[in-house]
Design a protein around this motif. Structure first.
Motif, short mmCIF file in Angstrom:
data_model
loop_
_atom_site.label_atom_id
_atom_site.label_comp_id
_atom_site.label_asym_id
_atom_site.label_seq_id
_atom_site.Cartn_x
_atom_site.Cartn_y
_atom_site.Cartn_z
N CYS A 44 0.80 -1.19 -0.15
CA CYS A 44 0.05 0.04 0.08
C CYS A 44 0.94 1.24 0.11
O CYS A 44 2.00 1.18 0.85
CB CYS A 44 -0.90 -0.02 1.24
SG CYS A 44 -1.87 1.29 1.46
N CYS B 86 -4.44 -0.02 0.13
CA CYS B 86 -5.02 -1.06 0.60
C CYS B 86 -6.63 -0.66 0.78
O CYS B 86 -6.95 0.47 0.59
CB CYS B 86 -4.57 -1.50 1.91
SG CYS B 86 -4.77 -0.44 3.31
N CYS C 282 -6.91 2.18 3.72
CA CYS C 282 -6.42 3.30 3.28
C CYS C 282 -7.43 4.11 2.31
O CYS C 282 -7.65 5.20 2.11
CB CYS C 282 -5.18 3.47 2.76
SG CYS C 282 -3.73 3.11 4.07
N CYS D 97 -0.08 3.20 3.95
CA CYS D 97 0.32 2.62 5.28
C CYS D 97 1.49 1.74 4.74
O CYS D 97 1.93 1.03 5.98
CB CYS D 97 -0.82 1.90 5.65
SG CYS D 97 -1.49 0.08 4.82
#
Ligand code: ZN
Length: 244
Positions: free
Chosen positions: A45, A83, A86, A48
């Motif tokens: 991601c 992801c 997020c 994150c």
């Protein structure tokens, strides 16, 4: 947040099946860009930094939301990888993103924007001032990496993963310093777990590990780090109003 370098449209890359594909400036559907994004940035991601082992678990992220900018829905320059957590924070899908008012990992040195600490803590770098401080704060607020159970977000467990990553990174730093593991072990572990910025923070002082974390992770913006100063972050856009 790992600063990343997007490849330019027209660049030839290896597809998942090892065939050669070219990065397009515009795709038929935005989902078609996922293999190229994964080749460019790795299966992480962009926000994150968690590792995802199946492409289906990563979304093609629209930096400027497609609801507000339908003409950017299929444009490479508007893509990152995200992801589900997020990508789904608050009403992010309808929030306008002005590049002059926010730091982003493909445009700024976002490792300088945020600081990572034990316990899963992510904060805006306290050394920033003025526009840099404001833009880093807007990045944190957009992705809400600061969510914890303490601020009424019990379902958002990104903080717990970061806390675990921090603890494991400290254990492996001790192992590395005592000579019981090598750099490849650390790189393999970070590739499997994600959490690049946490490992890069914990391994401050181990220049060779930091170098490997920069070199071995696809898409890391190498120019954001000073090899003559322990790979500490440096300004990405010197001479610009917001240089971070
Ligand atoms: Zn994420």
């Amino acid at each position: 947040m790992r600063p990343i370098l997007k490849l330019a449209p027209g660049t030839y890359i290896n597809n998942i099946d090892n065939s050669q594909i070219i990065i397009d400036s515009v795709y038929n559907t935005y989902q078609d860009a996922k293999p190229a994004l994964i080749f460019n940035l790795g299966q992480f991601c962009s926000y994150c930094e968690d590792a995802y082992h199946q492409p289906r678990d990563l979304h093609v992220e629209h930096v400027q939301p497609k609801t507000l900018y339908p003409d950017l829905e299929t444009k490479w320059d508007n893509f990152l990888l995200s992801c589900a957590t997020c990508n789904g924070t608050d009403n992010k899908g309808s929030k306008d993103v002005d590049f002059n008012e926010i730091h982003l990992p493909h445009l700024n040195n976002t490792f300088k924007s945020l600081v990572y600490k034990a316990g899963g803590v992510v904060e805006v770098n306290p050394n920033l001032t003025g526009l840099s401080l404001s833009n880093a704060t807007n990045l944190l607020n957009l992705i809400r990496l600061d969510k914890t159970p303490k601020n009424s977000c019990p379902g958002d467990t990104r903080w717990r993963k970061r806390s675990d990553d921090w603890n494991i990174a400290e254990i492996y730093k001790k192992k590395y310093n005592s000579g019981t593991i090598d750099i490849d072990t650390i790189v393999d572990l970070v590739k499997n777990r994600g959490g690049w910025s946490i490992w890069f923070t914990v391994f401050k002082g181990c220049d060779e590990v930091r170098k490997a974390l920069i070199d071995e992770f696809p898409g890391t913006a190498k120019d954001c780090f000073d090899p003559n100063n322990g790979y500490e972050p440096i300004d990405r856009n010197p001479g610009q109003p917001d240089p971070v």
